[in-house]
Write a protein that holds these residues in place. Structure first.
Motif, mmCIF file in Angstrom:
data_model
loop_
_atom_site.group_PDB
_atom_site.id
_atom_site.type_symbol
_atom_site.label_atom_id
_atom_site.label_comp_id
_atom_site.label_asym_id
_atom_site.label_seq_id
_atom_site.Cartn_x
_atom_site.Cartn_y
_atom_site.Cartn_z
ATOM 1 N N GLN A 42 0.810 -1.209 0.000
ATOM 2 C CA GLN A 42 0.000 0.000 0.000
ATOM 3 C C GLN A 42 0.851 1.271 0.000
ATOM 4 O O GLN A 42 0.615 2.178 -0.806
ATOM 5 N N TYR A 43 1.833 1.354 0.904
ATOM 6 C CA TYR A 43 2.613 2.583 0.973
ATOM 7 C C TYR A 43 3.479 2.752 -0.265
ATOM 8 O O TYR A 43 3.611 3.858 -0.798
ATOM 9 N N GLU A 44 4.085 1.670 -0.732
ATOM 10 C CA GLU A 44 4.913 1.753 -1.941
ATOM 11 C C GLU A 44 4.071 2.260 -3.119
ATOM 12 O O GLU A 44 4.505 3.119 -3.880
ATOM 13 N N TYR A 46 1.214 4.001 -2.881
ATOM 14 C CA TYR A 46 0.822 5.374 -2.541
ATOM 15 C C TYR A 46 1.926 6.351 -2.953
ATOM 16 O O TYR A 46 1.662 7.380 -3.584
ATOM 17 N N ALA A 47 3.171 6.055 -2.618
ATOM 18 C CA ALA A 47 4.283 6.949 -2.912
ATOM 19 C C ALA A 47 4.616 6.967 -4.403
ATOM 20 O O ALA A 47 4.822 8.033 -4.994
ATOM 21 N N LEU A 128 7.818 -3.238 4.005
ATOM 22 C CA LEU A 128 6.655 -2.414 4.355
ATOM 23 C C LEU A 128 5.475 -3.278 4.785
ATOM 24 O O LEU A 128 4.777 -2.950 5.752
ATOM 25 N N LEU A 133 3.649 -1.043 7.519
ATOM 26 C CA LEU A 133 3.731 0.392 7.264
ATOM 27 C C LEU A 133 2.769 0.704 6.131
ATOM 28 O O LEU A 133 2.921 0.231 5.016
ATOM 29 N N SER A 134 1.759 1.470 6.427
ATOM 30 C CA SER A 134 0.720 1.747 5.444
ATOM 31 C C SER A 134 0.741 3.221 5.062
ATOM 32 O O SER A 134 1.661 3.954 5.402
ATOM 33 N N VAL A 135 -0.291 3.625 4.393
ATOM 34 C CA VAL A 135 -0.411 5.011 3.940
ATOM 35 C C VAL A 135 -0.599 5.929 5.147
ATOM 36 O O VAL A 135 -0.952 5.472 6.235
ATOM 37 N N PRO A 136 -0.359 7.232 4.961
ATOM 38 C CA PRO A 136 -0.551 8.167 6.080
ATOM 39 C C PRO A 136 -1.978 8.092 6.645
ATOM 40 O O PRO A 136 -2.935 7.814 5.915
ATOM 41 N N GLU A 141 -6.448 3.249 1.681
ATOM 42 C CA GLU A 141 -5.509 2.332 1.032
ATOM 43 C C GLU A 141 -5.831 2.290 -0.458
ATOM 44 O O GLU A 141 -6.993 2.065 -0.828
#
Length: 145
Positions: A42-44, A46-47, A128, A133-136, A141
């Motif tokens: 998710q974070y990867e 998102y970024a 992640l 480690l997820s989105v802010p 998501e």
């Protein structure tokens, strides 16, 4: 944070993978998005969806990859990157014909760098995901499971 020496060494590889391969940002970010989608990181995602847009990747391409659909790609090089990444993730190999196409387009050095992009961002995605480690906070998501 959990292994500073590993993180420090990984950061050096990450710098090369992100900024110094022979791939233009559009192709590199395409491979990163495919990797993030493969791992549902998710974070990867998102970024890098933002970075991919800034690099010039069309929103329709990003949306299709998010939905696990074949995207509308506009260059032969992008088609090869997409095919190479998705075949490698699906079968853990790349067939001879696709390998030859990739070498024809990028050379053996480029194929090695493409594998490096996939490998490095797989390491990032797994890290992640395992450490959750997820989105802010407050952000949805971006990927469905």
């Amino acid at each position: 944070l959990r292994s500073p020496e590993l993180a420090d060494r990984g950061q050096k590889l990450g710098e090369f993978i992100r900024f110094n391969t022979s791939f233009p940002p559009t192709l590199s970010e395409l491979a990163i998005l495919i990797t993030a989608r493969h791992w549902t990181a998710q974070y990867e995602w998102y970024a890098h969806a933002r970075i991919a847009r800034e690099a010039g990747i069309d929103a329709a391409v990003i949306e299709a990859i998010a939905k696990r659909e074949r995207p509308p790609l506009d260059t032969e090089e992008a088609e090869i990157v997409y095919d190479f990444c998705t075949e490698n993730y699906a079968t853990h190999r790349v067939g001879d014909a696709l390998y030859a196409r990739a070498v024809g387009a990028f050379g053996e050095k480029g194929v090695a760098e493409l594998i490096g992009i996939m490998g490095y961002y797989s390491l990032v995605a797994m890290t992640l995901n395992v450490f959750e480690l997820s989105v802010p906070e407050g952000e949805p998501e971006p990927l469905s499971l």
